[in-house]
Design an enzyme around this catalytic site. Structure first.
Site, mmCIF file in Angstrom:
data_model
loop_
_atom_site.group_PDB
_atom_site.id
_atom_site.type_symbol
_atom_site.label_atom_id
_atom_site.label_comp_id
_atom_site.label_asym_id
_atom_site.label_seq_id
_atom_site.Cartn_x
_atom_site.Cartn_y
_atom_site.Cartn_z
ATOM 1 N N ARG A 236 2.445 -4.107 -2.270
ATOM 2 C CA ARG A 236 2.845 -2.926 -1.487
ATOM 3 C C ARG A 236 4.382 -3.262 -1.045
ATOM 4 N NH1 ARG A 236 -0.907 -0.784 -3.538
ATOM 5 N NH2 ARG A 236 -2.512 0.090 -2.481
ATOM 6 N N HIS A 284 4.945 1.822 -9.949
ATOM 7 C CA HIS A 284 3.782 1.309 -9.621
ATOM 8 C C HIS A 284 2.717 1.640 -10.543
ATOM 9 C CE1 HIS A 284 1.131 1.456 -5.360
ATOM 10 N NE2 HIS A 284 0.483 0.722 -6.459
HETATM 11 C C1 OXD Z 1 -4.372 -0.172 -5.848
HETATM 12 C C2 OXD Z 1 -2.873 0.179 -6.418
HETATM 13 O O1 OXD Z 1 -4.497 -0.474 -4.722
HETATM 14 O O2 OXD Z 1 -3.109 0.731 -7.358
HETATM 15 O O3 OXD Z 1 -5.375 -0.179 -6.817
HETATM 16 O O4 OXD Z 1 -2.015 0.058 -5.621
#
Ligand code: OXD
Length: 321
Positions: A236, A284
């Site tokens: 994150r 991401h």
């Molecule tokens: C998850 C993501 O939490 O892809 O799976 O960020």
């Protein structure tokens, strides 16, 4: 109408489905194909939100949970649950369930390996050399000479740590609570984080985002890392103090950062992440949830919910993951 078992548990569950990436319909179809006895509707086009039993969501909007007045469980469509835990209208005590692996570990291993090799084989330096018109081979290190700290030893972090170990890299795992991994040195707790960072040529961030991990990767930690070390963040964006990261890159303290996430996604057009020469940025994509595998996990948990058995992969509300 929902049927009910003698215990009052519905025999058919109603799911409110929402995925902020525009794939709500695809998820609805997958759930219908793989989860027995499930009726689905897509948020916000739900005629009777108060009649929904479960929510199956990725980054749901504020207001959705408040409308689902008889929720019995919330299922995340990812490994992370921070997008659910942050909701001000999340009802207290409703079980929140994450996905475990669901096809992500294999992809995560590939992503991290690509980043690790980037630094281990000096591709960042060769890129800079090429831009400067320099043709200059560098000495090749053995894999066990590259020390990789893996922060976060959940299902994905553990899979990554083992894959790197199997390839012969020197791996150090770190987690909130001590985990024992076969053939891998591990450490735990806030007091040992700096020591682990201090021994990592590459730090791989696989942590959940919680109140205690937000901003954990900051100047104090970067200052502990060996000069010329690198960061890979595939968890994150908010785990990293981004200004501190940029300062560490600019000063040369860190040689580079491989980032799959940012505190704002996508980062604003003027954000330094887009153009910084020491940053590799991806949108991401390190590990996408595989729909069928996710639905199998959801089906298993719904069967458990119906029969009153303990749920799998339920998060602990107090610790936030
Ligand atoms: C998850 C993501 O939490 O892809 O799976 O960020």
């Amino acid at each position: 109408m929902n049927g009910h078992s003698p215990s009052g548990t519905p025999t058919t569950f109603r799911a409110a489905v929402y995925s902020a990436d525009g794939r709500s319909k695809a998820w609805e179809q997958a759930l219908q194909a793989h989860v027995p006895d499930l009726e689905t509707e897509i948020w916000p086009e739900i005629a009777h939100p108060e009649a929904m039993d479960i929510a199956v969501v990725w980054r749901p909007p504020v207001g959705m949970m408040a409308a689902l007045k008889r929720l019995r469980a919330v299922f995340s469509l990812g490994a992370g649950v921070d997008h659910i835990m942050a909701l001000p209208d999340l009802p207290a005590q409703v079980p929140v369930i994450r996905l475990e692996d669901a096809g992500m570990a294999e992809q995560m291993i590939e992503y991290v390996l690509y980043g690790v090799l980037h630094y281990h084989r000096d591709f960042d330096h060769y890129q800079a050399d090429r831009n400067a018109g320099v043709w200059q081979p560098r000495p090749v290190r053995r894999r066990n000479q590259t020390r990789i700290g893996v922060l976060g030893l959940g299902a994905l972090g553990t899979a990554v740590a083992y894959a790197l170990r199997d390839l012969g890299f020197t791996v150090i795992g770190w987690s909130r609570i001590l985990r024992t991994l076969d053939g891998i040195e591990t450490d735990a707790g806030p007091e040992s984080l700096r020591a682990v960072a201090g021994r990592s040529d590459i730090l791989v961030v696989m942590l959940p985002l919680t109140d205690s991990t937000r901003g954990l990767l900051n100047q104090q930690l970067f200052d502990c890392m060996p000069g010329g070390s690198a960061l890979i963040n595939c968890a994150r964006g908010e785990l990293v103090a981004e200004d501190d990261l940029l300062a560490a890159l600019d000063s040369g303290r860190l040689r580079g950062a491989f980032l799959d996430v940012a505190s704002q996604e996508p980062p604003p057009p003027t954000h330094a992440f887009w153009s910084h020469p020491r940053i590799e940025l991806t949108p991401h994509i390190a590990a996408a949830t595989r729909m069928e595998e996710a639905c199998v996990q959801i089906a298993e948990n719904l069967a458990r919910l119906k029969s009153g058995r303990p749920l799998l992969h339920q998060i602990q509300l107090a610790r936030g993951y």
